[in-house]
Write a protein that holds these residues in place. Sequence first.
Motif, mmCIF file in Angstrom:
data_model
loop_
_atom_site.group_PDB
_atom_site.id
_atom_site.type_symbol
_atom_site.label_atom_id
_atom_site.label_comp_id
_atom_site.label_asym_id
_atom_site.label_seq_id
_atom_site.Cartn_x
_atom_site.Cartn_y
_atom_site.Cartn_z
ATOM 1 N N PRO A 6 2.124 -10.416 5.728
ATOM 2 C CA PRO A 6 1.041 -9.626 6.306
ATOM 3 C C PRO A 6 -0.196 -9.616 5.409
ATOM 4 O O PRO A 6 -0.090 -9.425 4.200
ATOM 5 N N LEU A 7 -1.378 -9.818 6.009
ATOM 6 C CA LEU A 7 -2.632 -9.844 5.267
ATOM 7 C C LEU A 7 -3.541 -8.669 5.625
ATOM 8 O O LEU A 7 -4.148 -8.063 4.758
ATOM 9 N N PHE A 8 -3.626 -8.352 6.920
ATOM 10 C CA PHE A 8 -4.529 -7.309 7.404
ATOM 11 C C PHE A 8 -3.835 -6.464 8.464
ATOM 12 O O PHE A 8 -2.989 -6.967 9.201
ATOM 13 N N LEU A 9 -4.216 -5.196 8.521
ATOM 14 C CA LEU A 9 -3.833 -4.322 9.638
ATOM 15 C C LEU A 9 -5.088 -4.113 10.461
ATOM 16 O O LEU A 9 -6.135 -3.747 9.928
ATOM 17 N N VAL A 10 -4.982 -4.330 11.787
ATOM 18 C CA VAL A 10 -6.132 -4.220 12.673
ATOM 19 C C VAL A 10 -5.816 -3.235 13.790
ATOM 20 O O VAL A 10 -4.738 -3.269 14.384
ATOM 21 N N ASP A 11 -6.780 -2.344 14.052
ATOM 22 C CA ASP A 11 -6.694 -1.410 15.173
ATOM 23 C C ASP A 11 -7.376 -2.082 16.352
ATOM 24 O O ASP A 11 -8.597 -2.237 16.338
ATOM 25 N N PRO A 12 -6.625 -2.506 17.375
ATOM 26 C CA PRO A 12 -7.222 -3.246 18.482
ATOM 27 C C PRO A 12 -8.032 -2.368 19.443
ATOM 28 O O PRO A 12 -8.754 -2.885 20.278
ATOM 29 N N SER A 13 -7.926 -1.040 19.328
ATOM 30 C CA SER A 13 -8.621 -0.174 20.298
ATOM 31 C C SER A 13 -10.093 -0.029 20.018
ATOM 32 O O SER A 13 -10.609 -0.379 19.012
ATOM 33 N N GLY A 73 -11.029 -6.085 17.002
ATOM 34 C CA GLY A 73 -10.658 -4.735 16.608
ATOM 35 C C GLY A 73 -11.349 -4.324 15.333
ATOM 36 O O GLY A 73 -12.387 -4.873 14.951
ATOM 37 N N LYS A 74 -10.757 -3.350 14.662
ATOM 38 C CA LYS A 74 -11.325 -2.799 13.433
ATOM 39 C C LYS A 74 -10.307 -2.956 12.308
ATOM 40 O O LYS A 74 -9.134 -2.630 12.475
ATOM 41 N N ILE A 75 -10.745 -3.468 11.162
ATOM 42 C CA ILE A 75 -9.867 -3.633 9.998
ATOM 43 C C ILE A 75 -9.504 -2.249 9.469
ATOM 44 O O ILE A 75 -10.370 -1.469 9.105
ATOM 45 N N VAL A 76 -8.199 -1.938 9.448
ATOM 46 C CA VAL A 76 -7.713 -0.656 8.963
ATOM 47 C C VAL A 76 -7.312 -0.756 7.494
ATOM 48 O O VAL A 76 -7.553 0.147 6.704
ATOM 49 N N LYS A 77 -6.695 -1.897 7.138
ATOM 50 C CA LYS A 77 -6.206 -2.056 5.767
ATOM 51 C C LYS A 77 -6.142 -3.534 5.418
ATOM 52 O O LYS A 77 -5.765 -4.356 6.245
ATOM 53 N N ILE A 78 -6.529 -3.857 4.184
ATOM 54 C CA ILE A 78 -6.361 -5.202 3.647
ATOM 55 C C ILE A 78 -5.149 -5.127 2.731
ATOM 56 O O ILE A 78 -5.128 -4.363 1.775
ATOM 57 N N LEU A 79 -4.128 -5.897 3.045
ATOM 58 C CA LEU A 79 -2.822 -5.751 2.416
ATOM 59 C C LEU A 79 -2.600 -6.636 1.195
ATOM 60 O O LEU A 79 -1.561 -6.537 0.549
#
Length: 159
Positions: free
Chosen positions: A152-159, A134-140
Motif C-alpha cells: 500500500p502506498l496511498f489511502l484515497v477517499d473516493p467521495s 478522490g482526495k489523498i487521506v494518507k501517504i503510507l
Amino acid sequence: MDLKEIQNLIKFVANSGVAEVKLEMDDVKITIRTTLEGNAETTYVQQLPAQAALPQVAVQQAPAVVSVTSEASVPAEDSKFITIKSPIIGTFYRKPSPDKPVFTEVGSTISKGDVLCVIEAMKLFNEIESEISGKIVKILVDDMSPVEFDQPLFLVDPS
C-alpha cells in the motif's frame, strides 16, 4: 522461508503499525506482535511433519523511520478509503527529481490519470498514475523508501 525473508517481514510489521500478524504455511508458523514503542517481538516456530517443533526464538527489532501500513492495519472507520498499491518492486519517490515539488500531498484532490509518485526499478523511473479520483487521506510510504509489489502506498477517499 529463510532468515532474510523473516527479517524483512519483521521490519515491515514493525513499521506498519499493525498490532499482531500471524503467518502459517505448510511447515512454518510465524507470529509477530508489536509494542507501543514500535518494537516487534517475533515468535518463530518451524514445525516439520516427522520431527518435534523447534524451540521458539524471540527477536527484537528496533523501530525504523519508514511509515508503511497494510490493509489489515487500516481501522474500521477507514474502510471507505481505497488503497493504492505498488504495481512493482523498487524505490518510492514523491518527486520527479530532487529540485521539483512533490506530486501530491495529504489533502490533495486527485483525478484518474494523475501521477502520484515515481518508483525506480532497475534504473527505470516508472510513473504511478491514479486509477481513481478522490482526495489523498494518507501517504503510507516515506520518500526514497524501498517498496514491494502490492505494498500500500496511498489511502484515497473516493467521495
